[in-house]
Design an enzyme around this catalytic site. Sequence first.
Site, short mmCIF file in Angstrom:
data_model
loop_
_atom_site.label_atom_id
_atom_site.label_comp_id
_atom_site.label_asym_id
_atom_site.label_seq_id
_atom_site.Cartn_x
_atom_site.Cartn_y
_atom_site.Cartn_z
N TYR A 165 0.83 -1.20 0.00
CA TYR A 165 0.00 0.00 0.00
C TYR A 165 0.87 1.26 0.00
O TYR A 165 0.70 2.15 -0.84
CB TYR A 165 -0.93 -0.01 1.21
CG TYR A 165 -1.74 1.26 1.36
CD1 TYR A 165 -2.67 1.63 0.38
CD2 TYR A 165 -1.59 2.09 2.46
CE1 TYR A 165 -3.41 2.79 0.50
CE2 TYR A 165 -2.33 3.25 2.60
CZ TYR A 165 -3.24 3.60 1.61
OH TYR A 165 -3.96 4.76 1.74
N LYS A 170 1.14 3.91 -3.14
CA LYS A 170 0.69 5.28 -2.95
C LYS A 170 1.80 6.27 -3.32
O LYS A 170 1.55 7.33 -3.90
CB LYS A 170 0.22 5.52 -1.52
CG LYS A 170 -1.06 4.79 -1.15
CD LYS A 170 -2.24 5.20 -2.01
CE LYS A 170 -2.80 6.55 -1.68
NZ LYS A 170 -4.04 6.87 -2.44
#
Length: 330
Positions: A138, A142
């Site tokens: 994640y 990002k």
Amino acid sequence: MKILITGASGFIGGRFARFALEQGLSVRVNGRRAEGVEHLRARGAEFVQGDLSDPELVQQLCRDVEAVVHCAGAVGVWGNYAHFHQANVQVTENVIEACLKQRVRRLVHLSSPSVYFDGQAHVGLKEEQLPKRFSDHYGKTKYLAEQQVFAAQEFGLEVLALRPRFVTGAGDTSIFPRLITMQRKGRLSIIGNGLNKVDFTSVHNLNEALLSSLLAAGPALGQVYNISNGAPVPLWDVVNYVLRQLDLPPVTRHLPYALAYGAAALNEGVCKLLPGRPEPALFRLGVAVMAKDFSLDISRARQYLDYEPKVSLWTALDEFCQWWKAHHPS
């Protein structure tokens, strides 16, 4: 101003869409769940349903809008890299391409302070203090999405990115619901000494930062911003405040950090071997997040976005608790 908000069926996107409508903006929203945006349609938002992985749909979404606030993406710790890359990087690339082709003036990208996570304690992190390696898919994806956004400046797109920390308020489905469930099952323990201080962000304050990002000019453009309430608080005091408001017993049991971390590692290892790779109940990264200091320096947002947190954390927590009681009367 006419804007597009992606991920409007989620907490942050939905709350900002409602706020933007209240400010008199013309708002188009996108989400996968029509029922999740019905309250926005009732307030005058235009809804276009569909998956942002479809480039043609994204082109349609960006037609005739002046700015895009991109809140959609995959969140979490568990899952394969391809899933997070598709939802966070490839989808963002679709949004960027559509912004350029449809001559959208500005893109405001919702990123995450997960890009900083390395399992260690950090106080007053500045935007450029990135780890040597990312702790999970994640955080990595990002950051990669951020890089795609800033690269689009070369082609004339005005861009900004925000990294808000622990956003809460009415509608929050990510921070406290899991803790509430764990406490009801008797599985929640204070990890470590319970004195670690962390940042939170009222969703009202984030809304103001997003609006400022739509209106900012000059040196404010082309930058990434930490967003929080600017006042770190003891995490477990916050957790127990919420539990008391919901008439649940406070967390008093302590679990040594090393023991919790070891249990999380074992849990992850077992789940990787099970059919379907089910999500573990405990993660190593989650243990670190719940046990260590973590706060952001928001001076850049104060300087360039005129950002000043106005709504206190305790007000945001009261709002969350009132909302939770209304939607979970049991």
